[in-house]
Write a protein that holds these residues in place. Structure first.
Motif, short mmCIF file in Angstrom:
data_model
loop_
_atom_site.label_atom_id
_atom_site.label_comp_id
_atom_site.label_asym_id
_atom_site.label_seq_id
_atom_site.Cartn_x
_atom_site.Cartn_y
_atom_site.Cartn_z
N PHE A 106 -11.72 -7.31 22.79
CA PHE A 106 -11.57 -6.59 21.52
C PHE A 106 -11.70 -5.09 21.75
CE2 PHE A 106 -13.26 -4.64 17.67
CZ PHE A 106 -12.24 -4.94 16.79
N ILE A 107 -12.67 -4.69 22.55
CA ILE A 107 -12.88 -3.27 22.82
C ILE A 107 -11.66 -2.67 23.52
CG2 ILE A 107 -14.24 -1.64 24.20
CD1 ILE A 107 -16.66 -3.55 23.61
N LEU A 108 -11.11 -3.40 24.49
CA LEU A 108 -9.92 -2.91 25.19
C LEU A 108 -8.72 -2.82 24.24
CD1 LEU A 108 -10.29 -4.86 28.55
CD2 LEU A 108 -10.64 -2.40 28.16
N TYR A 109 -8.55 -3.83 23.40
CA TYR A 109 -7.46 -3.81 22.40
C TYR A 109 -7.63 -2.63 21.46
CZ TYR A 109 -5.11 -4.97 18.04
OH TYR A 109 -4.36 -4.91 16.90
N ARG A 110 -8.85 -2.43 21.00
CA ARG A 110 -9.13 -1.33 20.08
C ARG A 110 -8.85 0.02 20.73
NH1 ARG A 110 -15.07 -0.08 17.44
NH2 ARG A 110 -14.39 1.70 16.19
N ASN A 111 -9.20 0.15 22.00
CA ASN A 111 -8.97 1.40 22.71
C ASN A 111 -7.48 1.71 22.84
OD1 ASN A 111 -9.97 3.68 24.22
ND2 ASN A 111 -9.16 2.66 26.03
N GLU A 112 -6.65 0.66 23.00
CA GLU A 112 -5.21 0.85 23.09
C GLU A 112 -4.61 1.34 21.78
OE1 GLU A 112 -3.56 -2.84 24.35
OE2 GLU A 112 -4.55 -2.76 26.30
N ARG A 113 -5.20 0.95 20.67
CA ARG A 113 -4.68 1.32 19.36
C ARG A 113 -5.10 2.71 19.03
NH1 ARG A 113 -1.90 -2.53 16.37
NH2 ARG A 113 -2.82 -1.78 14.52
#
Length: 89
Positions: free
Chosen positions: A82-89
């Protein structure tokens, strides 16, 4: 309660969106059977938001609660995704 999106627009709060994103985090680590856990975590997040008593909540605040809830519940790999996905956004 309303949510302030990244673009500044206020939208109605929808717990289903929180459940969906938690479910996607679980799916990304191979836990496609975690719908009940996603619903439980989303309900806890909603309780925290209601306890804050704010009428307008930033989406980033909700994302912070999702991260913390996943970690407190011991779902570290899902939290990481989730943290990695959030960082991409």
């Amino acid at each position: 309660m309303k949510i302030r999106k990244r673009n500044g627009i206020a939208a109605e709060y929808e717990r289903e969106k929180i459940e969906r994103v938690i479910g996607l985090a679980f799916e990304s680590v191979g836990r496609g059977d975690a719908a009940a856990e996603a619903a439980r975590l989303a309900a806890g997040i909603e309780q925290q938001l209601l306890a804050q008593g704010e009428e307008l909540v930033a989406v980033e605040s909700i994302q912070d609660l999702v991260e913390a809830s996943l970690m407190v519940a011991g779902h570290y790999e899902a939290a990481k995704r989730f943290i990695l996905y959030r960082n991409e956004r």
